[in-house]
Design a protein around this motif. Structure first.
Motif, short mmCIF file in Angstrom:
data_model
loop_
_atom_site.label_atom_id
_atom_site.label_comp_id
_atom_site.label_asym_id
_atom_site.label_seq_id
_atom_site.Cartn_x
_atom_site.Cartn_y
_atom_site.Cartn_z
N TYR A 177 0.88 -1.21 -0.01
CA TYR A 177 0.10 -0.05 -0.03
C TYR A 177 0.96 1.11 0.00
CZ TYR A 177 -3.82 -3.10 1.89
OH TYR A 177 -4.72 -3.98 1.63
N LYS A 178 0.57 2.30 -0.78
CA LYS A 178 0.89 3.53 -0.63
C LYS A 178 0.21 4.33 0.19
CE LYS A 178 2.90 7.70 -3.04
NZ LYS A 178 2.99 8.32 -4.06
N MET A 179 0.43 4.69 1.19
CA MET A 179 -0.39 5.53 2.28
C MET A 179 -0.05 6.99 2.57
SD MET A 179 -0.33 2.52 5.03
CE MET A 179 -2.07 2.91 5.71
N CYS A 180 -0.91 7.84 2.81
CA CYS A 180 -0.64 9.34 2.94
C CYS A 180 -1.41 9.65 4.45
CB CYS A 180 -1.51 9.98 1.97
SG CYS A 180 -1.43 11.60 2.14
N LEU A 181 -0.82 10.48 4.92
CA LEU A 181 -1.21 10.99 6.41
C LEU A 181 -2.16 11.70 6.17
CD1 LEU A 181 -0.42 10.71 9.53
CD2 LEU A 181 0.92 12.94 8.97
N ASN A 182 -3.34 11.36 7.19
CA ASN A 182 -4.61 12.29 7.28
C ASN A 182 -4.30 13.33 7.96
OD1 ASN A 182 -7.02 13.48 7.67
ND2 ASN A 182 -8.16 11.42 7.79
N LYS A 183 -4.17 14.61 7.59
CA LYS A 183 -3.97 15.65 8.46
C LYS A 183 -5.04 15.93 9.47
CE LYS A 183 -1.37 18.31 4.59
NZ LYS A 183 -1.50 19.26 3.78
N LYS A 184 -6.18 15.47 9.26
CA LYS A 184 -7.18 15.75 10.56
C LYS A 184 -6.90 14.78 11.62
CE LYS A 184 -10.70 16.69 6.68
NZ LYS A 184 -11.98 16.41 6.36
N VAL A 185 -6.03 13.84 11.56
CA VAL A 185 -5.78 12.99 12.78
C VAL A 185 -4.43 13.54 13.45
CG1 VAL A 185 -5.27 10.58 13.42
CG2 VAL A 185 -6.69 10.94 11.37
N LEU A 186 -4.67 14.08 14.70
CA LEU A 186 -3.36 14.47 15.44
C LEU A 186 -2.77 13.50 16.01
CD1 LEU A 186 -5.39 17.54 17.15
CD2 LEU A 186 -3.95 17.53 15.31
N GLN A 187 -1.42 13.39 15.99
CA GLN A 187 -0.69 12.47 16.48
C GLN A 187 -0.15 12.91 17.84
OE1 GLN A 187 -0.21 9.86 14.57
NE2 GLN A 187 -1.39 10.95 13.17
N ALA A 188 -0.37 11.67 18.93
CA ALA A 188 0.16 11.99 20.40
C ALA A 188 1.36 10.99 20.64
CB ALA A 188 -1.10 11.30 21.27
N ASN A 189 2.75 11.61 20.76
CA ASN A 189 3.73 11.13 21.06
C ASN A 189 3.73 10.86 22.77
OD1 ASN A 189 6.35 10.67 21.55
ND2 ASN A 189 7.12 12.25 20.06
N SER A 190 4.07 9.28 22.89
CA SER A 190 3.75 8.93 23.96
C SER A 190 5.11 9.21 24.99
CB SER A 190 3.93 7.22 23.93
OG SER A 190 4.78 6.69 23.31
N ASN A 191 6.17 9.80 24.50
CA ASN A 191 7.24 10.24 25.27
C ASN A 191 7.97 9.12 26.06
OD1 ASN A 191 9.01 12.10 26.31
ND2 ASN A 191 7.76 12.99 28.01
N LYS A 192 8.40 8.03 25.45
CA LYS A 192 9.07 7.03 26.00
C LYS A 192 10.56 7.33 26.25
CE LYS A 192 5.85 3.45 24.72
NZ LYS A 192 5.25 3.08 26.04
N GLY A 193 11.06 8.14 26.08
CA GLY A 193 12.47 8.76 26.18
C GLY A 193 13.40 8.44 24.95
N ILE A 194 12.69 8.19 23.79
CA ILE A 194 13.49 7.91 22.64
C ILE A 194 13.88 9.06 21.77
CG2 ILE A 194 13.25 6.69 20.08
CD1 ILE A 194 11.37 4.84 21.38
N LYS A 195 15.12 9.07 21.16
CA LYS A 195 15.71 10.34 20.58
C LYS A 195 16.13 9.87 19.12
CE LYS A 195 17.45 12.71 24.58
NZ LYS A 195 18.55 13.38 25.34
N LEU A 196 15.89 10.59 18.37
CA LEU A 196 16.28 10.25 17.13
C LEU A 196 17.65 11.23 16.62
CD1 LEU A 196 13.15 10.42 14.68
CD2 LEU A 196 14.15 8.63 15.52
N ARG A 197 18.63 10.27 16.64
CA ARG A 197 19.93 10.81 16.18
C ARG A 197 20.21 11.10 14.82
NH1 ARG A 197 24.72 8.50 15.25
NH2 ARG A 197 24.22 6.78 16.13
N VAL A 198 20.42 12.06 13.84
CA VAL A 198 21.07 12.21 12.55
C VAL A 198 22.31 11.29 12.34
CG1 VAL A 198 21.99 13.34 10.77
CG2 VAL A 198 20.25 14.50 12.10
N LEU A 240 17.53 4.78 22.58
CA LEU A 240 16.80 4.77 24.08
C LEU A 240 17.79 4.57 25.28
CD1 LEU A 240 14.32 4.69 25.65
CD2 LEU A 240 14.30 2.12 25.46
N GLU A 241 18.15 5.52 25.77
CA GLU A 241 19.11 5.61 26.98
C GLU A 241 20.76 5.19 26.42
OE1 GLU A 241 17.74 2.83 29.96
OE2 GLU A 241 16.23 4.08 30.63
N GLY A 242 20.69 5.69 25.06
CA GLY A 242 21.95 5.50 24.35
C GLY A 242 22.17 4.48 23.73
N LYS A 243 21.20 3.46 23.73
CA LYS A 243 21.21 2.22 22.95
C LYS A 243 20.62 2.26 21.77
CE LYS A 243 21.63 -0.51 27.05
NZ LYS A 243 21.23 -1.92 27.81
N THR A 244 21.02 1.77 20.60
CA THR A 244 20.44 1.66 19.40
C THR A 244 19.25 0.81 19.44
OG1 THR A 244 22.45 2.33 18.14
CG2 THR A 244 20.39 1.43 16.91
#
Length: 300
Positions: A146-167, A215-219
């Motif tokens: 499937y090709k899927m597209c984000l529905n802008k009407k649906v708001l995303q809630a971040n659960s805040n589990k402490g994950i970080k995205l590093r470039v 997560l806590e420095g682990k990939t």
């Protein structure tokens, strides 16, 4: 007034330039406007792969010009492992002239030199002309996504589990390849030497960025995002097996969506295999909706 000479030109290139890129995009837009046919050409991702792969990918571009106007295009590329994907199109007004067959036979000569493990022809599920060609060459159905597209009407809630995205940096090349082999079944690639790794750039520019999820420095996973023509795309997303089932995938996805939203793109897209029910459920719960189906056919 003398009649203009009618010229037909076919050519093969290992990569396209900016003018050819624009011509392909224009032809793609015409095909969609006339018949609402979705294509998976991955032009920007292919440019990224060409510039950043440790080892050469199987890639080639085939063009068919009528009076210097691009009316037919076919591209070869392998994103994972040794399988080659074939995708392309012909201008609606030039179909029925055997143009795609000519491009296909030219491409076939090229991939047979490389002996790939598998050749897959891509076709929009609703494309009658594409399916007719596939039937003629005797390709067998393999899978769909499937090709899927984000529905802008649906708001995303971040659960805040402490994950970080590093470039990701050049030092993450092997880790990214390792994860790809886990998520997509592609074999890990080996650099010929340390210099290959050092010369491999993970990030081209702000339009295509690879992230390592930590997560806590682990990939714990990875995700890639790109932007082109004011649209955002998500690629190569996955969570390592030992960290699954804990909601980490949702948070990684939401963090990536936040990054794309800050870029103020008009739409955000991703692809997911139809049989991957867990991933499909995650994407749907985050507000993604199916907009088309791409079928993969195996060439015997």
């Amino acid at each position: 007034m003398e009649n203009q000479k009618h010229t037909i030109t076919m050519s093969m290139k290992l990569e396209f330039d900016k003018k050819e890129y624009n011509a392909i995009k224009s032809l793609e837009a015409i095909c969609y406007e006339k018949q609402k046919t979705n294509l998976k050409l991955e032009l920007d991702f292919k440019m990224y792969q060409r510039k950043n792969s440790i080892k050469n990918k199987i890639m080639a571009e085939f063009f068919y010009y009528d009076n210097e106007i691009l009316v037919g295009y076919l591209g070869l590329c392998n994103f994972h492992g040794t399988s080659v994907e074939v995708s392309g199109m012909v201008h609606p007004e030039f179909r029925g002239k055997g143009i795609f067959k000519k491009l296909y036979l030219l491409a076939q000569e090229e991939w047979q030199k490389l002996c790939p493990a598998e050749v897959l022809v891509l076709c929009d599920h609703s494309s009658s002309s594409g399916l007719a060609f596939i039937n003629r060459i005797g390709a067998e159905y393999g899978s769909s996504e499937y090709k899927m597209c984000l529905n802008k009407k649906v708001l995303q809630a971040n659960s805040n589990k402490g994950i970080k995205l590093r470039v990701a940096t050049n030092k993450d090349t092997i880790e990214i390849e390792r994860q790809s082999s886990i998520y997509f079944g592609s074999p890990e690639k080996e650099a010929d030497n340390e210099e290959d790794i050092e010369n491999t750039s993970i990030q081209i520019d702000d339009n295509f960025i690879s992230y390592i999820a930590e997560l806590e420095g682990k990939t714990i996973g990875k995700i890639h995002i790109s932007t082109t023509d004011n649209e955002g795309f998500i690629y190569g997303f996955g969570v390592l097996p030992e960290y699954r089932g804990k909601g980490y995938g949702r948070e990684i996805l939401c963090l990536a969506l936040d990054i794309l939203k800050k870029k103020q793109v008009d739409n955000i897209f991703l692809d997911v295999a139809t049989e991957n029910k867990k991933a499909l459920g995650l994407y749907e719960s985050c507000g993604f909706e199916e907009i088309s189906v791409m079928d993969y056919y195996i060439v015997s």
